[in-house]
Write a protein that holds these residues in place. Structure first.
Motif, short mmCIF file in Angstrom:
data_model
loop_
_atom_site.label_atom_id
_atom_site.label_comp_id
_atom_site.label_asym_id
_atom_site.label_seq_id
_atom_site.Cartn_x
_atom_site.Cartn_y
_atom_site.Cartn_z
N GLY A 229 -18.07 11.35 -13.45
CA GLY A 229 -18.21 10.92 -14.84
C GLY A 229 -19.26 9.87 -15.11
N SER A 230 -20.30 9.78 -14.30
CA SER A 230 -21.30 8.72 -14.49
C SER A 230 -22.05 8.85 -15.81
CB SER A 230 -22.30 8.74 -13.32
OG SER A 230 -21.65 8.48 -12.09
N LEU A 231 -22.44 10.07 -16.18
CA LEU A 231 -23.17 10.24 -17.44
C LEU A 231 -22.30 9.85 -18.63
CD1 LEU A 231 -25.78 11.17 -18.84
CD2 LEU A 231 -24.76 13.45 -18.99
N GLY A 232 -21.04 10.21 -18.59
CA GLY A 232 -20.14 9.84 -19.67
C GLY A 232 -20.02 8.34 -19.83
N ARG A 233 -19.99 7.61 -18.72
CA ARG A 233 -19.92 6.14 -18.80
C ARG A 233 -21.21 5.56 -19.35
NH1 ARG A 233 -17.27 7.02 -13.90
NH2 ARG A 233 -19.12 6.48 -12.68
N MET A 234 -22.35 6.14 -18.96
CA MET A 234 -23.63 5.64 -19.46
C MET A 234 -23.77 5.87 -20.96
SD MET A 234 -26.10 6.96 -16.34
CE MET A 234 -27.63 6.26 -16.98
N GLN A 235 -23.12 6.91 -21.47
CA GLN A 235 -23.28 7.28 -22.88
C GLN A 235 -21.96 7.17 -23.65
OE1 GLN A 235 -25.34 11.04 -23.30
NE2 GLN A 235 -27.12 10.31 -22.18
N GLU A 236 -21.21 6.14 -23.36
CA GLU A 236 -19.90 5.97 -24.00
C GLU A 236 -19.99 5.93 -25.52
OE1 GLU A 236 -18.05 2.51 -22.40
OE2 GLU A 236 -17.11 3.59 -20.74
N GLN B 133 -27.99 2.22 -13.64
CA GLN B 133 -26.81 2.82 -13.03
C GLN B 133 -25.69 1.80 -12.88
OE1 GLN B 133 -28.65 4.25 -9.43
NE2 GLN B 133 -29.22 6.22 -10.31
N ALA B 134 -26.04 0.58 -12.46
CA ALA B 134 -25.03 -0.45 -12.25
C ALA B 134 -24.38 -0.89 -13.55
CB ALA B 134 -25.66 -1.65 -11.54
N GLN B 135 -25.16 -0.89 -14.64
CA GLN B 135 -24.67 -1.36 -15.93
C GLN B 135 -24.19 -0.23 -16.84
OE1 GLN B 135 -27.62 -3.96 -17.77
NE2 GLN B 135 -28.29 -4.67 -15.75
#
Length: 267
Positions: free
Chosen positions: A43-50, A225-227
């Motif tokens: 789910g990395s993309l979803g977290r980046m684009q919350e 990525q970290a943020q």
């Protein structure tokens, strides 16, 4: 047909999610309505684009099962990846039908028809699995981020073999050859330059399009990525990886027949 651009590579660590984010955000900055679908259980993309994941919308596993999505006021939407994707094969949709490799395609087509998206970006996980097959079946265009090294070349070869198996098994709607984008490029490395030049010469003969821009390895990518932020939020668009991604976005839009609705994406 609305472009459905799948970002994929059998190898991990090649900036697939960063590329998916950069392209979707770049298109949004140009006034397009974009659906971003994260098919990676992490789910990395979803977290980046919350900010594009609206209340009352659904995660990717439910989206594939036929659940509805919600958009922002200006028509944007990100469908976040979730752990339900791990066991989604052989599950059933909301109408009681068994999910298959075309279920993602049907859900994307439904969302386009209902919400009027101009483009769809699909982020994938590494490997050859049910969700990646589903993504390629849904695709009209494919972007393969890769590093300029031996492992990157081997991963492209594996991806080509995988795509061949899919094309032999399913009716696909690919509008062009897969496009390779060199990422995490170390321009000061003689070996990296040698590999990159060899790939750019050899890949078109093997049935791949190759973007001429190279995305440099950049601390801004690691910070993004970290943020859980876009590369455009952690780096100036006038230099480095953000600059190159902005140019690549223009190339991808031209390749897919998309036109900017406003500006040119510069910030």
């Amino acid at each position: 047909m609305t472009p459905i651009i799948v970002i994929s590579n059998q190898k991990g660590g090649v900036a697939k999610t960063t590329t998916a984010d950069a392209l979707s955000e770049g298109m949004r900055a140009r006034g397009l309505k974009v659906l971003a679908v994260d098919t990676d259980p992490q789910g990395s993309l979803g977290r980046m684009q919350e900010r594009y994941v609206m209340r009352g919308s659904c995660a990717a596993s439910s989206f594939i099962e036929g659940a509805d999505i919600q958009t922002t006021e200006d028509g944007q939407c990100t469908v976040p990846g979730d752990e339900g994707l791990i066991t989604i094969q052989n599950q059933f949709d909301l109408k009681g039908n068994e999910l298959d490799e075309k279920s993602l395609m049907r859900s994307i087509d439904k969302a386009i028809a209902l919400k009027g998206f101009d483009a769809v970006i699909v982020d994938t996980q590494p490997g050859m699995n049910f969700m990646n097959i589903s993504a390629f079946v849904a695709a009209t265009h494919m972007v393969i981020p890769t590093t300029a090294d031996k492992l990157g070349a081997e991963a492209i070869s594996q991806t080509a073999e995988f795509l061949g198996q899919i094309a032999d098994t399913f009716p696909v709607r690919w509008e062009d050859d897969p496009a390779v984008l060199i990422t995490q490029f170390r321009g000061i490395s003689k070996l990296a330059n040698t590999f990159a030049n060899q790939m750019m010469d050899a890949l078109p003969q093997a049935g791949f399009k190759v973007f001429q821009r190279r995305i440099p390895i950049n601390v801004a990518i690691q910070e993004a990525q970290a943020q859980n932020k876009s590369i455009y939020e952690t780096s100036s668009i006038l230099r480095g990886a953000a600059y190159e991604y902005n140019l690549v976005c223009n190339l991808v839009m031209e390749w897919c027949g998309l036109q900017a609705m406003k500006g040119n994406g510069e910030q």
